[in-house]
Motif scaffolding. Structure first.
Motif, short mmCIF file in Angstrom:
data_model
loop_
_atom_site.label_atom_id
_atom_site.label_comp_id
_atom_site.label_asym_id
_atom_site.label_seq_id
_atom_site.Cartn_x
_atom_site.Cartn_y
_atom_site.Cartn_z
N ILE A 48 -6.34 -9.98 14.46
CA ILE A 48 -6.09 -9.71 13.07
C ILE A 48 -5.89 -8.28 12.96
CG2 ILE A 48 -7.79 -11.67 12.51
CD1 ILE A 48 -9.99 -9.21 11.79
N SER A 49 -5.45 -7.95 11.42
CA SER A 49 -5.11 -6.55 10.89
C SER A 49 -6.04 -5.98 9.87
CB SER A 49 -3.58 -6.38 10.76
OG SER A 49 -2.75 -6.61 11.75
N PHE A 50 -6.46 -4.61 10.10
CA PHE A 50 -6.99 -3.87 9.17
C PHE A 50 -6.26 -2.95 8.74
CE2 PHE A 50 -8.94 -1.46 12.66
CZ PHE A 50 -9.04 -0.17 11.96
N LEU A 51 -6.19 -2.32 7.55
CA LEU A 51 -5.42 -1.16 6.93
C LEU A 51 -6.21 0.18 6.73
CD1 LEU A 51 -4.36 -4.21 5.48
CD2 LEU A 51 -2.31 -2.82 6.07
N LEU A 104 0.80 -1.09 0.11
CA LEU A 104 -0.23 0.15 -0.07
C LEU A 104 0.72 1.23 0.01
CD1 LEU A 104 -2.80 -0.92 2.35
CD2 LEU A 104 -2.79 -0.78 0.21
N ALA A 105 1.99 1.07 0.58
CA ALA A 105 2.78 2.30 0.79
C ALA A 105 3.52 2.53 -0.52
CB ALA A 105 4.06 2.26 1.82
N GLU A 106 3.93 1.36 -1.39
CA GLU A 106 4.33 1.56 -2.85
C GLU A 106 3.37 2.44 -3.70
OE1 GLU A 106 5.67 -2.02 -4.52
OE2 GLU A 106 6.83 -2.67 -2.46
N ILE A 107 2.09 2.00 -3.52
CA ILE A 107 0.91 2.47 -4.05
C ILE A 107 0.66 4.04 -3.90
CG2 ILE A 107 -1.56 2.47 -4.71
CD1 ILE A 107 -1.36 -0.63 -4.14
N HIS A 108 0.62 4.38 -2.54
CA HIS A 108 0.25 5.79 -2.31
C HIS A 108 1.51 6.64 -1.97
CE1 HIS A 108 -3.97 4.74 -1.59
NE2 HIS A 108 -3.80 3.67 -1.24
N ASN A 109 2.68 6.26 -1.69
CA ASN A 109 3.54 6.77 -1.57
C ASN A 109 3.48 7.89 -0.20
OD1 ASN A 109 6.42 7.95 -1.57
ND2 ASN A 109 6.00 9.39 -3.34
N PRO A 110 3.18 7.31 0.84
CA PRO A 110 2.44 8.46 2.08
C PRO A 110 3.44 8.98 2.47
CG PRO A 110 2.56 6.16 2.77
CD PRO A 110 2.94 6.09 1.29
N ASN A 111 3.42 10.13 3.16
CA ASN A 111 4.13 10.95 4.08
C ASN A 111 4.83 9.94 5.37
OD1 ASN A 111 4.00 13.19 2.80
ND2 ASN A 111 2.24 13.82 3.90
N LYS A 112 3.89 9.17 5.70
CA LYS A 112 4.25 8.07 6.87
C LYS A 112 3.70 6.81 6.66
CE LYS A 112 2.32 9.41 10.92
NZ LYS A 112 2.13 10.11 12.17
N LYS A 113 4.49 5.67 6.99
CA LYS A 113 4.01 4.31 6.95
C LYS A 113 4.09 3.86 8.52
CE LYS A 113 6.82 0.87 5.68
NZ LYS A 113 7.49 -0.05 4.83
N THR A 114 2.92 3.30 9.02
CA THR A 114 3.09 3.13 10.43
C THR A 114 2.53 1.51 10.73
OG1 THR A 114 2.41 5.50 10.91
CG2 THR A 114 2.12 3.66 12.78
N PRO A 115 3.37 0.88 10.98
CA PRO A 115 2.94 -0.76 11.31
C PRO A 115 2.33 -1.00 12.56
CG PRO A 115 5.41 -0.35 11.64
CD PRO A 115 4.95 0.85 11.08
#
Length: 364
Positions: free
Chosen positions: A281-284, A52-63
């Motif tokens: 589970i995880s949602f995003l 998703l980070a590759e697709i959106h190129n966000p300012n922040k990626k938070t696992p």
């Protein structure tokens, strides 16, 4: 999620903790080298978030993250205060689940506090300390409920439940071996039983056993049978190998694992086992500002999942716009998925699925 790493002294607890958290807990070949609990925060690896980070190129990626607590080695008599036992038991009380490191390797250079290698005996030493601590708690609770029953007969069900658990513990069995109804679990919500906490037994094997078939392994097979009977998790792991993996650059880890004949690190396996054990589970959520993974319990409905992000999201919940990650990956982009009508609008009764990508609509 908060996991407590426990075990007898010198079984590889702190070595494993150092490897999976890179927190640098002191590690030495003598008992009680760990006195205060070391704490490390670990990001949960999630290829979906990376994509998703590759697709959106966000300012922040938070696992999503897991907190690991390295709790000092317990010894026989801990429940009576031996080896600073009461302090150690109080640290266990604060975690969601226990990672119980058990020595399943021979090494004459590393002292065993009991003088021999016997995984079942090691497990029973610690379990007995948790049981003895729980019996003390139950004795006080039973006394209090018995006195209160003189004016409130509705407490009879709670008293019967407490006595049933007490009987099982008195036989040397843990509370997690008991099957409870949802109503019984609700009654026990404020009874902090240590032996009821979910457990993953981390079987610390030798480097020579990594990647090999463990059927017939003299120590692992015994421990697995014990864990299966107790309905606990079990995971073979080599603390020393994990230490080596922790020192490698990301691009070198895959090659190292391949050379060992294993597909993923012990940390990745431990995280998966922990999620399964606790029913998580995880949602995003995804966008140009941030892509983030959120941890929830299986069965959580959309408004409560929204509340993980902010209480206003739950309070003013209108709907959830949802597409599952696997479904999204079949198409080139979120816009393409929308055009095909694959972005669903879900209401208050929607039960979240693992890998759901969600945009919550709300109004307060």
């Amino acid at each position: 999620m908060k996991l407590g790493i426990v075990g007898l002294p010198n079984v590889g607890k702190s070595t494993l903790f150092n490897a999976i958290t890179d927190a640098g807990a002191e590690c030495a070949n003598y008992p009680f080298c760990t006195i205060e609990p070391n704490v490390g925060i670990v990001a949960v690896p999630d290829h979906r978030l990376d994509k998703l980070a590759e697709i959106h190129n966000p300012n922040k990626k938070t696992p999503a993250v897991i907190e690991f607590v390295d709790i000092a080695g317990l010894v026989k008599g801990a429940a009576q205060g031996e080896g600073l036992g009461n302090k150690f038991l109080s640290h266990i009380r604060e975690v969601d689940a226990i990672v119980h490191v058990v020595r399943c390797f021979e090494d004459t250079n590393i002292i065993h506090v009991e003088g021999r290698i016997d995984p079942i005996s090691d497990v029973e030493i610690i379990n007995m300390e948790l049981i003895l601590s729980d019996i003390e708690i139950l004795d006080r609770r039973i006394d209090r409920v018995t006195k209160a029953m003189k004016g409130d007969k509705t407490l009879a069900g709670e008293l019967a439940l407490l006595n049933r658990i007490h009987d099982v513990l008195s036989e040397g069995k843990t509370a997690r071996t008991i099957e409870f109804t949802e109503d019984e679990l609700a009654m026990l919500d404020d009874v902090p039983l240590l032996s009821m906490k979910p457990v993953i037994y981390a079987a610390n094997i030798s480097e020579n056993d990594v990647g090999s078939d463990l059927d017939g392994h003299p120590f692992f097979t015994k421990l697995k049978a014990y864990a299966d009977e107790e309905h606990s998790g079990i995971l073979p792991i080599c603390a020393s190998i994990e230490s080596e993996i922790a020192q490698l650059a990301d691009e070198d880890k895959a090659a190292f694992l391949e050379d060992l004949g294993i597909e993923e690190s012990g940390l990745d396996k431990l995280i998966k086992e922990s999620y399964a054990l606790l029913g998580l589970i995880s949602f995003l959520t995804a966008g140009s500002d941030e892509c983030r993974a959120w941890t929830i319990t299986k069965g959580t409905k959309a408004p409560q999942a929204a509340g993980k992000i902010h209480t206003d999201f739950e309070r003013g919940f209108i709907r959830a716009e949802v597409i599952n990650f696997d479904e999204l990956m079949k198409h080139e982009s979120m816009n393409a998925a929308k055009e095909k009508g694959l972005l669903r609008s879900e209401g208050k009764e929607y039960v979240m699925k693992d890998g759901d990508i969600v945009l919550f609509r709300f109004n307060v």
